[in-house]
Design a protein around this motif. Structure first.
Motif, PDB file in Angstrom:
ATOM      1  N   LEU A   1       0.836  -1.214   0.000  1.00  0.00           N
ATOM      2  CA  LEU A   1       0.000   0.000   0.000  1.00  0.00           C
ATOM      3  C   LEU A   1       0.870   1.264   0.000  1.00  0.00           C
ATOM      4  N   LEU A   2       1.966   1.208   0.763  1.00  0.00           N
ATOM      5  CA  LEU A   2       2.855   2.377   0.844  1.00  0.00           C
ATOM      6  C   LEU A   2       3.596   2.599  -0.468  1.00  0.00           C
TER       7      LEU A   2
ATOM      8  N   PHE B   1      -7.123   3.881  -2.984  1.00  0.00           N
ATOM      9  CA  PHE B   1      -7.539   4.317  -1.642  1.00  0.00           C
ATOM     10  C   PHE B   1      -8.898   5.035  -1.675  1.00  0.00           C
TER      11      PHE B   1
ATOM     12  N   ALA C   1       2.672   6.949  -6.481  1.00  0.00           N
ATOM     13  CA  ALA C   1       1.643   7.842  -7.029  1.00  0.00           C
ATOM     14  C   ALA C   1       1.924   9.306  -6.681  1.00  0.00           C
ATOM     15  N   PHE C   2       2.441   9.556  -5.465  1.00  0.00           N
ATOM     16  CA  PHE C   2       2.751  10.945  -5.079  1.00  0.00           C
ATOM     17  C   PHE C   2       3.998  11.437  -5.818  1.00  0.00           C
TER      18      PHE C   2
ATOM     19  N   VAL D   1       2.639   1.686  -3.470  1.00  0.00           N
ATOM     20  CA  VAL D   1       1.686   2.146  -4.491  1.00  0.00           C
ATOM     21  C   VAL D   1       1.374   3.639  -4.297  1.00  0.00           C
ATOM     22  N   SER D   2       1.041   4.016  -3.043  1.00  0.00           N
ATOM     23  CA  SER D   2       0.671   5.424  -2.821  1.00  0.00           C
ATOM     24  C   SER D   2       1.898   6.329  -2.953  1.00  0.00           C
TER      25      SER D   2
ATOM     26  N   HIS E   1      -1.350   7.343   4.007  1.00  0.00           N
ATOM     27  CA  HIS E   1       0.041   6.903   3.774  1.00  0.00           C
ATOM     28  C   HIS E   1       0.900   6.940   5.053  1.00  0.00           C
TER      29      HIS E   1
ATOM     30  N   THR F   1      -3.651   6.364  -6.834  1.00  0.00           N
ATOM     31  CA  THR F   1      -4.289   6.797  -5.574  1.00  0.00           C
ATOM     32  C   THR F   1      -5.750   6.328  -5.532  1.00  0.00           C
TER      33      THR F   1
ATOM     34  N   ALA G   1      -5.609   8.903   0.216  1.00  0.00           N
ATOM     35  CA  ALA G   1      -4.291   8.251   0.088  1.00  0.00           C
ATOM     36  C   ALA G   1      -3.250   9.063   0.845  1.00  0.00           C
ATOM     37  N   ARG G   2      -3.328  10.378   0.688  1.00  0.00           N
ATOM     38  CA  ARG G   2      -2.366  11.298   1.329  1.00  0.00           C
ATOM     39  C   ARG G   2      -2.475  11.234   2.861  1.00  0.00           C
TER      40      ARG G   2
ATOM     41  N   PRO H   1      -7.453  10.720  -3.891  1.00  0.00           N
ATOM     42  CA  PRO H   1      -6.058  11.107  -3.638  1.00  0.00           C
ATOM     43  C   PRO H   1      -5.884  11.677  -2.223  1.00  0.00           C
TER      44      PRO H   1
END
Ligand code: HEM
Length: 216
Positions: free
Chosen positions: A30-31, A50, A37-38, A33-34, A60, A47, A56-57, A53
């Motif tokens: 999960l970390l 989740f 994405a950032f 992937v996110s 994370h 994102t 997700a932010r 976005p």
């Protein structure tokens, strides 16, 4: 005769250890992937996993703390098995032979590659935690000057890239060495697997089992 007694199995991980490992692994995915994405606009769509976005932010860093705590527990379970000895150096020097399927050295519970990976994971986890906390806008970033936050984010991204590359190797090895993934899924390995890949650990386990059965 049951499948177990026919195959002659040895326990490698207890249920608690496996749950611990897979919680860390899930958090890692999960970390990664996110985080990707950032970092890369081309991956921003990830994102969506989740929900939004923004979510997700927010999530994370919390997932990061869960991963760190999970890994911290793993660290205290395994650090004592991960010190390099001269058999591991032999293994590392002959890694090409090992990759061709011929084991080298009197390897204990973990081989030189696994031990190196363990310390790499540990180093990355510590850097990710410290830099992650410094740049966690909602709680801690206000206590640090902007240049420090920028540096923290730079080291955070580097540690994440190194860890992602390391975990790709870790997963590849777990799937490539036949019978290894079973250790973390069912908790057991065959005696043949142990004898081939971790002969010293195999002898120790057999000795321990013998001592137990003599006591009963
Ligand atoms: C995502 C997929 C993953 C798979 C398929 C996987 C698979 C495995 C397997 C099969 C083992 C047992 C190896 C053996 O006993 O010889 C293992 C051990 C271990 N894994 Fe993973 N793993 C994954 C992710 C992770 C992650 C993300 C971490 C931490 C960052 C991690 C940390 C560990 C640790 C600390 C051990 C104990 C072995 C050692 O000390 O070297 N794993 N893994």
């Amino acid at each position: 005769m049951s499948k177990e007694s026919k195959e002659k199995l040895i326990q490698r991980y207890k249920r608690g250890e496996r749950i611990n490992h897979w919680v860390v692994a899930l958090c890692f995915v999960l970390l990664a992937v996110s985080g990707l994405a950032f970092f890369y606009p081309a991956f921003f769509w990830l994102t969506g996993i989740f929900g939004t976005p923004q979510l997700a932010r927010i999530l994370h860093p919390f997932i990061g703390v869960v991963m760190f705590v999970g890994f911290f527990i793993q660290f205290f379970r395994y650090w004592k098995y991960n010190f390099l000895d001269k058999e591991d150096i032999k293994w590392m020097k002959s890694v090409k032979t090992v990759l061709k399927g011929h084991e080298v050295g009197d390897v204990g519970k973990y081989n030189g590659g696994q031990k190196g990976m363990f310390w790499l994971m540990t180093g990355c986890m510590v850097v990710l935690l410290v830099t992650g906390l410094i740049s966690w806008r909602a709680y801690f970033a206000e206590y640090f000057p902007i240049p420090v936050i920028r540096l923290a984010l730079l080291f955070h991204a580097w540690a994440a890239l190194v860890l992602i590359a390391g975990i790709i190797v870790h997963v590849y090895a777990a799937l490539w060495v036949k019978g290894t993934i079973r250790a973390m899924v069912e908790g057991v390995v065959t005696q043949a697997w142990a004898k081939k890949h971790h002969p010293r650990w195999y002898r120790e386990m057999m000795e321990k089992n013998r001592a137990h059965s003599e006591k009963d």
